[in-house]
Design a protein around this motif. Structure first.
Motif, PDB file in Angstrom:
ATOM      1  N   TYR A  92       0.819  -1.215   0.000  1.00  0.00           N
ATOM      2  CA  TYR A  92       0.000   0.000   0.000  1.00  0.00           C
ATOM      3  C   TYR A  92       0.854   1.268   0.000  1.00  0.00           C
ATOM      4  O   TYR A  92       0.594   2.199  -0.771  1.00  0.00           O
ATOM      5  CB  TYR A  92      -0.934   0.003   1.199  1.00  0.00           C
ATOM      6  N   LYS A 139      -4.919  -2.002  -5.142  1.00  0.00           N
ATOM      7  CA  LYS A 139      -4.876  -0.559  -4.893  1.00  0.00           C
ATOM      8  C   LYS A 139      -4.944   0.271  -6.175  1.00  0.00           C
ATOM      9  O   LYS A 139      -5.131   1.490  -6.113  1.00  0.00           O
ATOM     10  CB  LYS A 139      -3.643  -0.178  -4.091  1.00  0.00           C
ATOM     11  N   THR A 140      -4.806  -0.373  -7.337  1.00  0.00           N
ATOM     12  CA  THR A 140      -4.960   0.350  -8.603  1.00  0.00           C
ATOM     13  C   THR A 140      -6.399   0.329  -9.115  1.00  0.00           C
ATOM     14  O   THR A 140      -6.687   0.931 -10.146  1.00  0.00           O
ATOM     15  CB  THR A 140      -4.038  -0.254  -9.673  1.00  0.00           C
ATOM     16  N   LYS A 141      -7.276  -0.374  -8.412  1.00  0.00           N
ATOM     17  CA  LYS A 141      -8.673  -0.418  -8.813  1.00  0.00           C
ATOM     18  C   LYS A 141      -9.304   0.969  -8.687  1.00  0.00           C
ATOM     19  O   LYS A 141      -8.904   1.786  -7.854  1.00  0.00           O
ATOM     20  CB  LYS A 141      -9.451  -1.413  -7.954  1.00  0.00           C
ATOM     21  N   GLY A 142     -10.309   1.216  -9.511  1.00  0.00           N
ATOM     22  CA  GLY A 142     -10.947   2.524  -9.533  1.00  0.00           C
ATOM     23  C   GLY A 142     -11.553   2.924  -8.212  1.00  0.00           C
ATOM     24  O   GLY A 142     -11.441   4.082  -7.778  1.00  0.00           O
ATOM     25  N   TYR A 143     -12.207   1.985  -7.519  1.00  0.00           N
ATOM     26  CA  TYR A 143     -12.868   2.338  -6.263  1.00  0.00           C
ATOM     27  C   TYR A 143     -11.868   2.698  -5.172  1.00  0.00           C
ATOM     28  O   TYR A 143     -12.155   3.511  -4.296  1.00  0.00           O
ATOM     29  CB  TYR A 143     -13.791   1.211  -5.798  1.00  0.00           C
ATOM     30  N   VAL A 144     -10.658   2.106  -5.225  1.00  0.00           N
ATOM     31  CA  VAL A 144      -9.633   2.448  -4.241  1.00  0.00           C
ATOM     32  C   VAL A 144      -9.070   3.833  -4.528  1.00  0.00           C
ATOM     33  O   VAL A 144      -8.909   4.664  -3.620  1.00  0.00           O
ATOM     34  CB  VAL A 144      -8.496   1.401  -4.232  1.00  0.00           C
ATOM     35  N   GLU A 145      -8.784   4.101  -5.806  1.00  0.00           N
ATOM     36  CA  GLU A 145      -8.264   5.415  -6.162  1.00  0.00           C
ATOM     37  C   GLU A 145      -9.306   6.503  -5.893  1.00  0.00           C
ATOM     38  O   GLU A 145      -8.952   7.614  -5.485  1.00  0.00           O
ATOM     39  CB  GLU A 145      -7.853   5.421  -7.636  1.00  0.00           C
ATOM     40  N   ALA A 146     -10.580   6.179  -6.096  1.00  0.00           N
ATOM     41  CA  ALA A 146     -11.634   7.153  -5.804  1.00  0.00           C
ATOM     42  C   ALA A 146     -11.691   7.458  -4.311  1.00  0.00           C
ATOM     43  O   ALA A 146     -11.854   8.618  -3.905  1.00  0.00           O
ATOM     44  CB  ALA A 146     -12.981   6.611  -6.281  1.00  0.00           C
ATOM     45  N   ARG A 204      -9.237   7.251  -2.201  1.00  0.00           N
ATOM     46  CA  ARG A 204      -8.059   8.050  -1.839  1.00  0.00           C
ATOM     47  C   ARG A 204      -8.213   9.492  -2.311  1.00  0.00           C
ATOM     48  O   ARG A 204      -7.787  10.430  -1.627  1.00  0.00           O
ATOM     49  CB  ARG A 204      -6.804   7.426  -2.458  1.00  0.00           C
ATOM     50  N   SER A 205      -8.831   9.686  -3.474  1.00  0.00           N
ATOM     51  CA  SER A 205      -8.963  11.040  -4.018  1.00  0.00           C
ATOM     52  C   SER A 205      -9.904  11.924  -3.205  1.00  0.00           C
ATOM     53  O   SER A 205      -9.756  13.143  -3.167  1.00  0.00           O
ATOM     54  CB  SER A 205      -9.438  10.971  -5.476  1.00  0.00           C
TER      55      SER A 205
END
Length: 289
Positions: free
Chosen positions: A105, A168-175, A177-178
């Motif tokens: 992570y 952690k590169t999945k869209g829901y994870v990046e969303a 974090r954003s």
């Protein structure tokens, strides 16, 4: 992870012949471990017959050098061997998950440092270190578990880290974090659910490895002398020169078979779980068939 996905995993697993065979083997051993006092014909510590009796109607696997029933020893030894395997595997995978999740992570210097530690653990000669560490801290139930956990966490850590890098590169994870979600929230709600299936397969494989290590240490005389496991039975058989007589047929062969079959059960279950998690493995097996 949603219930629908778990249901899909269960459906695929029940259609896997090797997986079902593995589960059946594990359930059989667990049944013996749970009900050992009821199944065992004798107290494994009691002298119930003459020494070195060959198998007969009263003692199906004969007796050892002090007249203890070998079958009863093996039945009660199932409980110790499986218990050590499960606890050691749980601790090993738990440590591996912690290291793998942190490294995957956060990345960067933390990842580099932790992966160098993992590499160091993996390249150290395993057998000499295992014997040295077990001899240094002394034989006991929890010391054996400690040795196994310390020496086997690195493999699961590397696998878990790879899974975390993917999740952690999945869209829901990046969303998440954003929008400024807390790290604890991201790890618990997004990263951890994606790691659990891999961790389960690693646990199954780690348990089989732990049982083999415990049997090896006990056979070398580094096991817990107060709790007879299959490895301890083999140690006393070797120490009492069972290899030089016909006693090896009923004193050495049965525990060896028990260990082999249990490891096969864990292996079938673990490999089947890996096929479920990675559909490419199923496609590859079908194409070979």
């Amino acid at each position: 992870m949603d219930k629908q996905k778990w249901k899909h995993y269960l459906t695929v697993f029940t259609n896997n012949n090797l997986g079902m065979i593995g589960i059946a083997i594990l359930l059989f051993y667990i049944f013996i471990a749970l009900f050992a006092p009821l199944i065992s014909p004798y107290d494994p510590t009691a002298r119930v017959g003459a020494p070195f009796l060959s198998p007969n109607s009263n003692f199906l696997l004969g007796t050892n050098d002090v007249g203890q029933d070998i079958l009863s020893e093996l039945i009660h030894g199932t409980r110790i061997s499986i218990l050590i395997g499960i606890i050691a595997a749980f601790l090993s995978v738990a440590i591996g998950c912690l290291i793998g999740i942190i490294a995957g992570y956060y990345g960067g210097k933390i990842d580099n440092f932790l992966m160098r530690v993992v590499d160091l653990v993996l390249v150290i000669p395993f057998l000499p270190l295992m014997i040295l560490l077990a001899a240094f801290i002394g034989p006991s139930f929890w010391n054996i578990i400690f040795v196994i956990s310390v020496l086997t966490w690195a493999g699961p850590a590397r696998v878990i880290r790879s899974q975390v890098l993917t999740v952690k590169t999945k869209g829901y994870v990046e969303a998440a974090r954003s929008i400024g979600s807390k790290v604890s929230t991201i790890l618990s709600k997004h990263i951890l659910p994606g790691v659990v299936p891999i961790a389960l397969s690693q646990f199954v494989l780690a348990a089989s490895q732990a049982i083999l290590i415990e049997a090896s240490l006990s056979f070398l005389g580094l096991g817990d002398p107060f709790n007879k496991s299959w490895g301890t039975v083999l140690y006393y058989a070797q120490a009492r020169s069972a290899f030089l007589t016909d006693a090896w047929l009923w004193w050495i062969l049965p525990p060896g078979i028990l260990i082999t079959v249990l490891v096969i059960g864990f292996a079938f279950t673990g490999y089947s779980m890996e096929e479920i998690l990675d559909p490419r493995l199923r496609k590859g097996r079908k194409s070979n068939e």
